[in-house]
Design a protein around this motif. Sequence first.
Motif, PDB file in Angstrom:
ATOM      1  N   SER A  77       0.847  -1.196   0.000  1.00  0.00           N
ATOM      2  CA  SER A  77       0.000   0.000   0.000  1.00  0.00           C
ATOM      3  C   SER A  77       0.882   1.246   0.000  1.00  0.00           C
ATOM      4  O   SER A  77       1.944   1.275   0.631  1.00  0.00           O
ATOM      5  N   LEU A  78       0.444   2.255  -0.731  1.00  0.00           N
ATOM      6  CA  LEU A  78       1.190   3.504  -0.839  1.00  0.00           C
ATOM      7  C   LEU A  78       0.626   4.531   0.127  1.00  0.00           C
ATOM      8  O   LEU A  78      -0.582   4.542   0.398  1.00  0.00           O
ATOM      9  N   PRO A  79       1.463   5.403   0.655  1.00  0.00           N
ATOM     10  CA  PRO A  79       0.944   6.450   1.554  1.00  0.00           C
ATOM     11  C   PRO A  79       0.055   7.413   0.793  1.00  0.00           C
ATOM     12  O   PRO A  79       0.288   7.704  -0.383  1.00  0.00           O
ATOM     13  N   VAL A  80      -0.969   7.896   1.457  1.00  0.00           N
ATOM     14  CA  VAL A  80      -1.873   8.855   0.853  1.00  0.00           C
ATOM     15  C   VAL A  80      -1.230  10.240   0.910  1.00  0.00           C
ATOM     16  O   VAL A  80      -0.805  10.690   1.975  1.00  0.00           O
ATOM     17  N   ARG A  81      -1.162  10.905  -0.235  1.00  0.00           N
ATOM     18  CA  ARG A  81      -0.562  12.242  -0.289  1.00  0.00           C
ATOM     19  C   ARG A  81      -1.523  13.206  -0.970  1.00  0.00           C
ATOM     20  O   ARG A  81      -1.383  13.511  -2.153  1.00  0.00           O
TER      21      ARG A  81
END
Length: 780
Positions: free
Chosen positions: A455-459
């Motif tokens: 999962s990728l960090p939300v930016r």
Amino acid sequence: MKKLLMGNEAFAHAALEAGVNVVAGYPGTPSSELVETVAKLHANGAARDVHVEWSTNEKASLELLAGASYCGARVLFTCKQVGLNVASDALMSLNYVGVGGGCVLFVADDPGPISSQTEQDTRRFGAFAKVPVLDPSSPDEGFAMMKAAFELSERYHTPVILRPTTRINHASTFFDVAGETCGRALPEEGFQKDPKWVIFPKRAYEGHGEINRRLAQIAWDFDHDPDFARFNQVIEGGGECGAAERDAAEGAAEAPTVGIVTGGVSTAYAREALSLMEAEAAAAGLAVPRWRLLAVGTPYPFPAETAAAFAEGLTDVIVFEELDSVLEEEMLKLAGARHLPLRVHGKLTGAANDRGENTTENIAGRLGRFFDRTNSEWLAERENQLLGENALPPCEEEAASTCSGKSSLGGTARWAVPFAAESACEDAASPSHCSSLAALVARTIGANHLSYEGSLPVRPPVLCAGCPHRGSFYAVKQALRGRDAVLCGDIGCYTLGNAAPLDAVDTCLCMGAGITMTQGFAVAEPGKKQVAFVGDSTFFASAMTGIANAVYNGHDVTFAILDNATTAMTGSQPHPGTGVTLMGEKRRPIVIEEVLHGLGVQHIGFANPHSLESSVAAAQAAIDFEGPSAIIFRAPCIQLKKPDAPVVINAEACTGCKKCITSIGCPGIGFDEARRGPKSKERGQAFVDASLCDGCGLCTQVCPFDAIQGAVGFGGAAPVEPAVYAPDPDPFQTGSIPRVLVDEVNDCQETELVGQPDETPGAALGAAEATEAAEEGGIR
């Protein structure tokens, strides 16, 4: 000379080489660079005899250009897709009246959408307005289309739309362009009075007939005239490796039975996908069926004769386009009108993306499945397998298990099989194990072996560190504490005020709508307070009419005007409040408070949004006023000034409470749970990213423990009583800009507007770099 140019820059050169005389528009991504390129070339003397401007909005721009066109000038209008909505009132009538000099509307669509409110398709608008549309598949083709559009416009006295999309606007390649250009000489007779220029009902009736007749003639040109038919290309390919070349040499090429229709940048994607697929198929020993491709560059009016010739002998066609099913519907109409035995696949059948952008990989996957289910030999083999005569290959067992077993065409399961999962053939050791093109594509072209599976960090997007809008939002929220309120936003950087922790934008519809929507809320829910946020550029573009409505009807609403002395969201373009034009001229800016006073707003307050206490007090005064009121938050955009020294956090005083983060959400402040201090103990501590901090000092006022140290606002302003606008007895004076704030105690630069008639507000606010921008004609 040869230059590496962005698409928009190249389109500017093409228009100048076509002899354009007047260029006007309103900034909006992805279209803005065209106007700015013309302005730069004019400023350095490379583009002569051309007028260029940013108009106050799109409607004003197109109407200005209509007048110039009536005089015989070649004119170019620019905007993004939603900007055409604003200009549509003028466009609908302009097409009925007709034009004199060539009139081209450069309208950039934004599939994604990447930076827009909508994904509306300008091809639809062209058909609605009955205006021809050109749709480039590459910057090179767009360059040629720009010149052709002027010729088409003058041939038929019609506006013409050139509709690139984001990837065309912002792609770069090399172009041969003229070192110098000159606007085309205008007719000596100039504007000729004629009843045809007046849109009475009788003239509209006549004009409608002219439109219908010329559309039929333009469609013929798109089919047969080499100048325009070249934008509708038909190519063939496919077959076993080397078969197409061998058959062509022997004059016995197998006729394709499947076709591909594309438009815009999807043409480039499809051609690349076909090339990659054929290479992978050859390596795997698979055959790609013979195919025929129609690249439509003139979607309206549709080149029906070219499409009919393309469809001859075909049984199935798949359509790839962005954004609506425009070409797909035209192919369906063609098949119905001419009784063609043609099945059309696309957005309407789920065979193509129904929204957003296409990609090479996505098209390749869809083409693989399309070829599989239309390949007669493959279909027969799979049908036998489904009937139990053979076992499925390992890589297709899972795919077959997902089939419905029924065909929409009446009876066999053969059309269901190729809708296999895109991950088919995952277990195969190499592409050679795949026996279908869909599986091969999924294994090769569609596979991204460099992808990250976690999962990728939300930016989410945020306001810049030091943005004055942050203090404006926070001050209004503080002034409203304990009161029910609705906060209406608008289009601009400040739309980001909707995000936590500010949570200061409840609605955002379109440019200027927040101003008028507050009035609707006030009527429906009079017990709540309504506040509308609007930027300085949007104020001039589309807010003034709504403010006049509030004054006229006595609505109890407050307008928070965020004046940062530029059009920040689209690249720091000038606007009427800056006093700078693209032609390099500088004149007295239009002062927002004078406009508000002229519109009848009785309470007009001011504040420096970086000075929290005075901003809250000014907001409170405006909100408490009964009737229409305004508060102007005035401080320059960080792009117009040099940053001040970053603030620092006193580790001895920081308690780790996170109020600096949870209150204003500045990206220049972070939190490190591993940090320790005498008061924070095990909670961790905040820290400042000196590379981001602009030194605005808002956080120093938010911290309840004085743990953040730095200047309070630019120039070290101390909290003062809010100032209120006192109009000059002669509001139409032409001398120096009047002092609109009385703040002698603090002498705070950004809370007063004092300057000379040729100064921009950015310069008057003490923004050092704004002066340099003005010297360059306002281009950044």
